[in-house]
Structures are given as structure tokens and as C-alpha cells.
Design an enzyme around this catalytic site. Structure first.
Site, mmCIF file in Angstrom:
data_model
loop_
_atom_site.group_PDB
_atom_site.id
_atom_site.type_symbol
_atom_site.label_atom_id
_atom_site.label_comp_id
_atom_site.label_asym_id
_atom_site.label_seq_id
_atom_site.Cartn_x
_atom_site.Cartn_y
_atom_site.Cartn_z
ATOM 1 N N ASP A 209 0.846 -1.202 0.000
ATOM 2 C CA ASP A 209 0.000 0.000 0.000
ATOM 3 C C ASP A 209 0.880 1.249 0.000
ATOM 4 O O ASP A 209 2.092 1.155 0.067
ATOM 5 C CB ASP A 209 -0.895 0.008 1.252
ATOM 6 N N ASP A 211 1.135 3.431 2.428
ATOM 7 C CA ASP A 211 1.102 3.936 3.797
ATOM 8 C C ASP A 211 -0.140 4.818 3.935
ATOM 9 O O ASP A 211 -1.206 4.423 3.454
ATOM 10 C CB ASP A 211 2.412 4.665 4.128
#
Ligand SMILES: [Zn+2]
Length: 288
Positions: A209, A211
Site C-alpha cells: 500500500d 502507507d
């Protein structure tokens, strides 16, 4: 039994993959206590490999609770010389996309709550850590990843936070300003101990992802992370199967990992106690 020279730290998905033959399990006790789990000994492309589940099978230990020293020492007991670490990370840069792989070449360690050295209580050593991952392993992994057509970066800086919480937006943005590439909670600690134990160590960081800094993305959700983890596991399995046959049987002089302690032990040999020698025999035996 044939010596096991290659170790992998990661999730349980690895020894369950197709084309991998399970040889057995090793339960070890080290001078630093019990490792996270048993080591699963498998055969991949004709080579013996030891797998360790970092958080234990079933995920019992948070990043600060892992007995890193026992985990690395256990590999040493098995005769392992090279460790490939497979870990989920968040990305701190636009161009490092979810499902990419980053072969980490630098760490920034922000941890404070864990034992990250074998050298204390009667013995001191300062190992060189300017280049914290093994350049030889990294190059082999990069070549294997390219041949598979994976989206793989041959370098990147990993900031190691303590966790277990993910970052705040303010933290995430400040790490971006420092120029870090990916964020995780475990690998700098492992790399330090592996270097002290003179093991080659390289991080295969699997991006799950962005973050939480990226405003047009939803904040990181557990579902999203788990879905990407699954896809990343498949890529990592392919990468491991491809790289194992490329790894030379013996370490030569193209990396300095295997002699990291040569000039690093500062304590006078004549004041190192028998208790310390026993505790660290596998690591310092050839020098003391
Ligand atoms: Zn090396």
C-alpha cells in the site's frame, strides 16, 4: 543430513508452495531463547532451504516481541550462510507502487524497544553497517525478478519503525521528506544481527500500500493490505524459486558479510569469560 546454507524468513505461504518438498521440521533452543517457530526444512530446485515464520505460524508475536536474536542464531545453528527476508512494506513514494518489489540497500532504524545486538554483557563489537544488505544476493534477486518480468527495484531505503501501529499522516509525510522509499517494522533489526553473525542478508520488500500519506487513496485498511499480501506472496514465491538455483554453493570474496567480525570485536580476548565464549561460540569461535 546435508547442510542447509540458505535461509528464508517470511510467512508460512512459502513452504506450502508448489514444487517445494518438505523434508522436516527443526525445533531449536539457542543461548538467546526460542526462535519464533520451528524451522521448516524444504527442498527447492534440489537445494536445501530453511524457512522461519518471523511472527510464528498463526502470527503470535508483534514486531517488538519477536526474539530476533534467537531467530538469527537458529539459522546459524543450522549452518545457514545466506538469509533472504521476505516482508510486507508500505510505500513512501509515488513511483514505488503497490505490488512492486524493492530490494532494500539502506535502512533507517527508529526502533528502541528490542535487543538488536549479540554483543553485550561481557563483550563489545562494532560491526561495519554502512552497506547493511548483501550486494551479491541483491544482484541475484534483481536478475531473477527481471527475468520473471516482475516490477522490481534494485535499491531503496527502508525506515524501520517500532510499531505495532501504522504511521500517522504527519509521520508518513516527514519520512517522505527524508527521502525514504518504504516503511516496515522488522528488517533493520534482523539485518544488524545477521551482519554480526556474518550472514549475508537481503530484504525482499513487497509493497502492499501507500502507507497513509497519499491523499487520493483511501487510508490503509486491513482488507486492502491482506488482498495485496496474497498477490505479493505469489510473486515472492516465483522469485524465490527462480533465485535459489542462481545462488552459488559457496560464498566467495565478492561480499564482505562473511568476515564482518574480523576487526570488530573490541574487548580484549583475555577478559572474555568462558560464559560469554559459550554463549557466542558459533559466532566468535573462529576469532577467539
Ligand atoms: Zn554477502
Amino acid at each position: 543430513m546435508e547442510r542447509i546454507k540458505i535461509g528464508i524468513i517470511g510467512g508460512s505461504g512459502f513452504y506450502e508452495m508448489e514444487g517445494v518438498k518438505l523434508i522436516g521440521e527443526k525445533s531449536l533452543t539457542t543461548p538467546f531463547g526460542k526462535p519464533s517457530d520451528n524451522y521448516m526444512v524444504v527442498e527447492i530446485e534440489g537445494r536445501r532451504v530453511a524457512f522461519l515464520s518471523r511472527h510464528s505460524r498463526g502470527h503470535r508475536y508483534n514486531p517488538s516481541e519477536i526474539n530476533y536474536r534467537a531467530n538469527i542464531y537458529g539459522f546459524k545453528m543450522l549452518g545457514v550462510e545466506r538469509i533472504i527476508s521476505v516482508s510486507a512494506v508500505g510505500s513512501l513514494k509515488e513511483e514505488v507502487k503497490p505490488l512492486d518489489i524493492v530490494l532494500v540497500d539502506q535502512f533507517f532504524d527508529k526502533t528502541i524497544k528490542r535487543k538488536n545486538t549479540f554483543f553485550e554483557e561481557g563483550i563489545v563489537a562494532h560491526v561495519s553497517f554502512a552497506h547493511p544488505t548483501c550486494p551479491v544476493l541483491r544482484e541475484l534477486l534483481y536478475r531473477a525478478g527481471k527475468e520473471l518480468g516482475l516490477s522490481i527495484h534494485n535499491k531503496g531505503t527502508y525506515i524501520n519503525i517500532e510499531g505495532p501501529h501504522f504511521s500517522t499522516i504527519a509521520e508518513s509525510n516527514s519520512y517522505r521528506k527524508f527521502g525514504f522509499d518504504v516503511i516496515g517494522m522488522t528488517n533493520a533489526t534482523e539485518a544488524k544481527l545477521a551482519r554480526e553473525a556474518e550472514l549475508c542478508y537481503t530484504t525482499v520488500a513487497l509493497v502492499t500500500d501507500y502507507d497513509c500519506w497519499k491523499e487520493d487513496e483511501d487510508n490503509v485498511t486491513v482488507e486492502m493490505v491482506i488482498e495485496n499480501l496474497k498477490k505479493n506472496t505469489e510473486n515472492a514465491q516465483r522469485l524465490i524459486k527462480k533465485v535459489i538455483p542462481l545462488i552459488p554453493e559457496n560464498r566467495n570474496d565478492s561480499c564482505e558479510c562473511k568476515s564482518a567480525l574480523k576487526y570488530s570485536i573490541i574487548t580484549s580476548p583475555d577478559i572474555i569469560s568462558e560464559e560469554v565464549k559459550d554463549r557466542l561460540r558459533l559466532i566468535i569461535g573462529k576469532y577467539i
